[in-house]
Design an enzyme around this catalytic site. Structure first.
Site, PDB file in Angstrom:
ATOM      1  N   ARG A  12       0.843  -1.038  -0.033  1.00  0.00           N
ATOM      2  CA  ARG A  12      -0.074  -0.296  -0.111  1.00  0.00           C
ATOM      3  C   ARG A  12       0.945   1.284   0.022  1.00  0.00           C
ATOM      4  O   ARG A  12       0.579   2.180  -0.629  1.00  0.00           O
ATOM      5  CB  ARG A  12      -0.871   0.089   1.396  1.00  0.00           C
ATOM      6  CG  ARG A  12      -2.082  -1.126   1.021  1.00  0.00           C
ATOM      7  CD  ARG A  12      -2.788  -1.041   2.145  1.00  0.00           C
ATOM      8  NE  ARG A  12      -3.955  -1.999   2.262  1.00  0.00           N
ATOM      9  CZ  ARG A  12      -4.483  -2.596   3.118  1.00  0.00           C
ATOM     10  NH1 ARG A  12      -4.378  -2.000   4.534  1.00  0.00           N
ATOM     11  NH2 ARG A  12      -5.408  -3.545   3.138  1.00  0.00           N
ATOM     12  N   ARG A  76       7.583 -59.298  27.113  1.00  0.00           N
ATOM     13  CA  ARG A  76       7.464 -58.910  25.713  1.00  0.00           C
ATOM     14  C   ARG A  76       6.319 -58.259  25.236  1.00  0.00           C
ATOM     15  O   ARG A  76       6.358 -57.265  24.401  1.00  0.00           O
ATOM     16  CB  ARG A  76       7.894 -59.928  24.855  1.00  0.00           C
ATOM     17  CG  ARG A  76       6.564 -60.727  24.524  1.00  0.00           C
ATOM     18  CD  ARG A  76       6.760 -62.063  23.729  1.00  0.00           C
ATOM     19  NE  ARG A  76       5.893 -62.756  23.123  1.00  0.00           N
ATOM     20  CZ  ARG A  76       5.023 -63.316  23.950  1.00  0.00           C
ATOM     21  NH1 ARG A  76       5.012 -63.521  25.212  1.00  0.00           N
ATOM     22  NH2 ARG A  76       3.792 -63.922  23.260  1.00  0.00           N
TER      23      ARG A  76
END
Length: 120
Positions: A12, A76
């Site tokens: 602008r 596990r």
């Protein structure tokens, strides 16, 4: 958003309409400093960072699975569930990367270059 607003104000101030990116030197400096490509480059990199972190966590859970199984079969289970969850997450990230990330960009070329050097 702040950087984008600065570009708008500079447009602008110096009467430079989009899509023009050349004009007054002050506008050009502000426009280059804002670099509109940066968010496009950060998204894939952050996506890859998440995938890399998940991959490292997956390797760690597999290591814990091995350790737990070597001591006791019940040891596990927890790492097994965690590694399975991480595999699903990695699969989802791979699918997201396939459908959401841009195909023709410089970062994909940069990632492909080491693979080409290895002959993959």
């Amino acid at each position: 958003a702040y950087f984008v607003l600065q570009v708008i104000y500079a447009r602008r101030k110096h009467k430079i309409s989009p899509p023009e990116t050349r004009g007054h030197p002050e506008f050009e400096r502000i426009f280059r400093a804002q670099d509109p490509r940066l968010p496009q480059d950060l998204a894939p990199l952050s996506f890859l960072g998440v995938a890399a972190a998940c991959g490292l966590l997956y390797l760690y859970t597999r290591f814990k699975y091995f350790q737990g199984y070597a001591v006791d079969a019940q040891g596990r289970l927890r790492p097994l569930y965690a590694s399975t969850w991480l595999l699903w997450l990695l699969l989802g990230l791979a699918g997201g990367a396939h459908f959401l990330l841009p195909r023709s960009s410089t970062w994909t070329a940069a990632l492909a270059q080491p693979l080409q050097l290895l002959g993959a």
